[in-house]
Design a protein around this motif. Structure first.
Motif, PDB file in Angstrom:
ATOM      1  N   ASP A 162      91.285  38.606  41.028  1.00  0.00           N
ATOM      2  CA  ASP A 162      90.480  37.487  40.668  1.00  0.00           C
ATOM      3  C   ASP A 162      90.632  35.815  40.863  1.00  0.00           C
ATOM      4  N   VAL A 163      91.811  35.923  40.648  1.00  0.00           N
ATOM      5  CA  VAL A 163      91.850  34.253  41.261  1.00  0.00           C
ATOM      6  C   VAL A 163      92.547  33.877  42.767  1.00  0.00           C
ATOM      7  N   SER A 164      93.289  35.530  42.893  1.00  0.00           N
ATOM      8  CA  SER A 164      93.678  35.393  44.514  1.00  0.00           C
ATOM      9  C   SER A 164      92.134  35.482  44.997  1.00  0.00           C
ATOM     10  N   ILE A 165      91.624  35.890  44.886  1.00  0.00           N
ATOM     11  CA  ILE A 165      89.937  35.608  45.752  1.00  0.00           C
ATOM     12  C   ILE A 165      89.746  33.960  45.540  1.00  0.00           C
ATOM     13  N   CYS A 166      89.712  33.443  44.715  1.00  0.00           N
ATOM     14  CA  CYS A 166      89.234  32.553  44.285  1.00  0.00           C
ATOM     15  C   CYS A 166      89.975  31.888  45.092  1.00  0.00           C
ATOM     16  N   LEU A 167      91.359  31.597  45.513  1.00  0.00           N
ATOM     17  CA  LEU A 167      92.415  30.824  46.187  1.00  0.00           C
ATOM     18  C   LEU A 167      91.799  30.795  47.741  1.00  0.00           C
ATOM     19  N   ASN A 168      91.351  32.454  48.278  1.00  0.00           N
ATOM     20  CA  ASN A 168      91.332  32.504  49.360  1.00  0.00           C
ATOM     21  C   ASN A 168      89.667  31.663  49.595  1.00  0.00           C
ATOM     22  N   ALA A 169      89.072  31.974  48.498  1.00  0.00           N
ATOM     23  CA  ALA A 169      87.386  31.190  49.382  1.00  0.00           C
ATOM     24  C   ALA A 169      87.270  30.085  49.115  1.00  0.00           C
ATOM     25  N   TRP A 170      88.071  29.764  48.589  1.00  0.00           N
ATOM     26  CA  TRP A 170      88.177  28.173  48.352  1.00  0.00           C
ATOM     27  C   TRP A 170      89.114  27.193  49.058  1.00  0.00           C
ATOM     28  N   CYS A 171      89.702  27.116  49.510  1.00  0.00           N
ATOM     29  CA  CYS A 171      91.354  27.065  48.905  1.00  0.00           C
ATOM     30  C   CYS A 171      91.645  26.118  50.809  1.00  0.00           C
ATOM     31  N   PHE A 172      91.509  26.815  51.701  1.00  0.00           N
ATOM     32  CA  PHE A 172      91.030  26.922  52.964  1.00  0.00           C
ATOM     33  C   PHE A 172      90.228  26.449  53.290  1.00  0.00           C
ATOM     34  N   GLU A 173      90.716  25.217  54.353  1.00  0.00           N
ATOM     35  CA  GLU A 173      90.243  24.550  55.035  1.00  0.00           C
ATOM     36  C   GLU A 173      89.037  25.359  56.569  1.00  0.00           C
ATOM     37  N   LYS A 174      88.886  24.234  57.338  1.00  0.00           N
ATOM     38  CA  LYS A 174      87.539  25.347  58.079  1.00  0.00           C
ATOM     39  C   LYS A 174      88.216  25.379  59.273  1.00  0.00           C
ATOM     40  N   ASP A 175      89.753  24.816  59.547  1.00  0.00           N
ATOM     41  CA  ASP A 175      90.830  24.699  60.483  1.00  0.00           C
ATOM     42  C   ASP A 175      91.322  25.874  60.066  1.00  0.00           C
ATOM     43  N   GLY A 176      91.288  26.582  58.832  1.00  0.00           N
ATOM     44  CA  GLY A 176      92.570  27.601  58.517  1.00  0.00           C
ATOM     45  C   GLY A 176      93.481  27.391  57.677  1.00  0.00           C
ATOM     46  N   SER A 177      93.624  26.383  58.167  1.00  0.00           N
ATOM     47  CA  SER A 177      95.259  24.711  56.801  1.00  0.00           C
ATOM     48  C   SER A 177      94.630  25.661  55.436  1.00  0.00           C
ATOM     49  N   TYR A 178      96.047  26.336  54.756  1.00  0.00           N
ATOM     50  CA  TYR A 178      95.362  26.129  53.549  1.00  0.00           C
ATOM     51  C   TYR A 178      96.189  24.828  53.083  1.00  0.00           C
ATOM     52  N   ASN A 179      94.621  24.398  52.265  1.00  0.00           N
ATOM     53  CA  ASN A 179      94.533  23.438  51.143  1.00  0.00           C
ATOM     54  C   ASN A 179      95.314  23.224  49.828  1.00  0.00           C
ATOM     55  N   ILE A 180      96.643  22.710  49.788  1.00  0.00           N
ATOM     56  CA  ILE A 180      97.943  23.004  48.679  1.00  0.00           C
ATOM     57  C   ILE A 180      97.340  22.896  47.409  1.00  0.00           C
ATOM     58  N   THR A 181      96.800  21.080  47.652  1.00  0.00           N
ATOM     59  CA  THR A 181      95.915  20.467  46.394  1.00  0.00           C
ATOM     60  C   THR A 181      95.254  20.738  45.845  1.00  0.00           C
ATOM     61  N   LYS A 182      94.270  21.660  47.211  1.00  0.00           N
ATOM     62  CA  LYS A 182      93.156  22.652  46.365  1.00  0.00           C
ATOM     63  C   LYS A 182      93.609  23.491  45.634  1.00  0.00           C
ATOM     64  N   GLY A 183      94.598  23.975  45.423  1.00  0.00           N
ATOM     65  CA  GLY A 183      94.937  25.787  45.177  1.00  0.00           C
ATOM     66  C   GLY A 183      95.550  24.843  44.097  1.00  0.00           C
ATOM     67  N   MET A 184      96.192  23.972  43.837  1.00  0.00           N
ATOM     68  CA  MET A 184      96.592  23.586  43.280  1.00  0.00           C
ATOM     69  C   MET A 184      96.328  23.477  41.731  1.00  0.00           C
ATOM     70  N   ALA A 185      95.328  22.719  42.073  1.00  0.00           N
ATOM     71  CA  ALA A 185      93.694  22.271  41.078  1.00  0.00           C
ATOM     72  C   ALA A 185      93.190  23.524  40.990  1.00  0.00           C
ATOM     73  N   LEU A 186      93.008  24.282  41.564  1.00  0.00           N
ATOM     74  CA  LEU A 186      92.417  25.873  41.075  1.00  0.00           C
ATOM     75  C   LEU A 186      93.450  26.586  40.091  1.00  0.00           C
ATOM     76  N   LEU A 187      94.597  26.321  40.614  1.00  0.00           N
ATOM     77  CA  LEU A 187      95.473  26.872  39.534  1.00  0.00           C
ATOM     78  C   LEU A 187      95.877  26.585  38.345  1.00  0.00           C
ATOM     79  N   ASP A 188      95.690  24.802  38.407  1.00  0.00           N
ATOM     80  CA  ASP A 188      96.445  24.106  36.811  1.00  0.00           C
ATOM     81  C   ASP A 188      94.980  24.761  36.502  1.00  0.00           C
ATOM     82  N   GLY A 189      93.419  24.785  37.143  1.00  0.00           N
ATOM     83  CA  GLY A 189      92.148  24.678  36.479  1.00  0.00           C
ATOM     84  C   GLY A 189      92.051  25.703  35.467  1.00  0.00           C
TER      85      GLY A 189
END
Ligand SMILES: Nc1ncnc2c1ncn2[C@@H]1O[C@H](COP(=O)(O)OP(=O)(O)OP(=O)(O)O)[C@@H](O)[C@H]1O
Ligand SMILES: N[C@@H](CCO)C(=O)O
Length: 322
Positions: free
Chosen positions: A223-250
């Motif tokens: 489920d965590v991996s689903i959220c990384l996919n759904a919340w932490c990528f930008e429209k241009d396809g790049s992974y946003n590590i700041t968002k990933g860090m925040a989601l995983l920290d939370g």
């Protein structure tokens, strides 16, 4: 727009007499979502959501979904509650489809989530995982390895119409995941579709979770991996590590991930990217032109899958590894 089944006022009024839901004042179809038909109802008792369950929802699974919402709500998770009919049943029928009336949740989903929102989502996901403990019903994940193979068998022959080389690439990915899929990680009830359109915010405050119609028993870290996919990528396809860090920290602040769960994240993320790629590809190939639903782009998830394929460890998602 996701209104697959139309309803008429006469039938709707008769349906409402089975509930303690007031008199109908107005109703309209909701132009969002791709799975079920949803209507917003205003009655003398307030606002309600009417859901007619469509193709991907098995009627026999509905007691699990509706019971889960009750269970989570009683444990303090803000989610919609199905209304009971006078006879106690949570499920009725309208226009030939299984139907339920659920409470209306205030809030809006975020079109442009920021890292602070991702942190809230991580916290809410972990809170849901903990709150679902003790829920008595079980439902296997119909969209895990076996389900992916079934879906793929229906699309593989036409996949190269969408992108040349796809049949070979996805065939190889499925073979890899079959061998590498983690076993023995902590399991529980997962939401399995916690995308931005299923999380409501009031201002910057997360106000609730909706759409439990893919919920099932599976690995919590999936489920965590689903959220990384759904919340932490930008429209241009790049992974946003700041968002990933925040989601995983939370998430970690509420339910710390184990070392084994962290190590498994790259493979789990490949699996969850493949899952959404496959349902989108199937819909892409089978939804008739002119249908009143906005088809979602499968290639967005192919790009995410390719990103995860070159991830060496969860550190690249923004997580400290031991
Ligand atoms: N309980 C609720 N309270 C308020 N609005 C709701 C509620 N349930 C659904 N909605 C509205 O209906 C829309 C579609 O709902 P939902 O996401 O459940 O549909 P779906 O077809 O299952 O979609 P999805 O594509 O996410 O699987 C939501 O974006 C929201 O606007
Ligand atoms: N959240 C899914 C749709 C519902 O399964 C997607 O974006 O493909």
């Amino acid at each position: 727009m996701a209104v697959y089944t139309d309803i008429n006022e006469v039938d709707l009024k008769a349906f409402l007499t089975q509930y303690d839901a007031g008199e109908l004042m107005s109703y309209k179809g909701i132009a969002e979502g791709v799975e079920n038909s949803n209507f917003l109802l205003h009655t003398t008792a307030g606002s309600l959501i009417l859901t007619l369950y469509e193709k991907r929802v098995e009627k026999s699974d509905l007691p699990f979904f509706l019971g889960l919402m009750h269970h989570l709500s009683s444990r303090g998770v803000n989610c919609p509650l199905p209304l009971p009919r006078h006879d106690g049943a949570l499920l009725g029928e309208l226009s030939g489809r299984p139907a339920a009336l659920i409470t209306f949740l205030e809030g809006m989903w975020l079109r442009k989530p920021e890292p602070a929102h991702c942190r809230e989502v991580g916290r809410a996901l972990a809170g849901m995982h903990i709150a679902s403990d003790g829920f008595a019903l079980r439902r296997a994940n119909a969209l895990s390895l076996d389900g992916w193979k079934t879906l793929w068998a229906k699309s593989a022959g036409r996949a190269d119409e969408v992108l040349s080389g796809l049949e070979e690439e996805i065939g190889a990915e499925l073979a890899f995941l079959e061998g590498a899929w983690p076993k023995g990680l902590p399991e529980g009830v997962i939401h399995a579709d916690l995308f931005p359109d299923n999380v409501f915010f009031l201002g910057d405050q997360l106000s609730g979770l909706i759409d439990f119609y893919f919920a099932c028993n599976d690995m919590l870290a999936y489920d965590v991996s689903i959220c990384l996919n759904a919340w932490c990528f930008e429209k241009d396809g790049s992974y946003n590590i700041t968002k990933g860090m925040a989601l995983l920290d939370g998430y970690n602040a509420v339910r710390p991930l184990s070392a084994a769960e962290i190590a498994a994240l790259p493979v789990l993320a490949r699996g969850s990217a493949l899952r959404f790629f496959l349902t989108r590809l199937y819909d892409w190939l089978t939804t008739p032109e002119g249908a009143l639903v906005v088809k979602k782009d499968p290639i967005e998830y192919l790009r995410k899958l390719r990103f995860h394929r070159q991830v060496a460890s969860a550190a690249e998602y923004g997580l400290e590894t031991a």
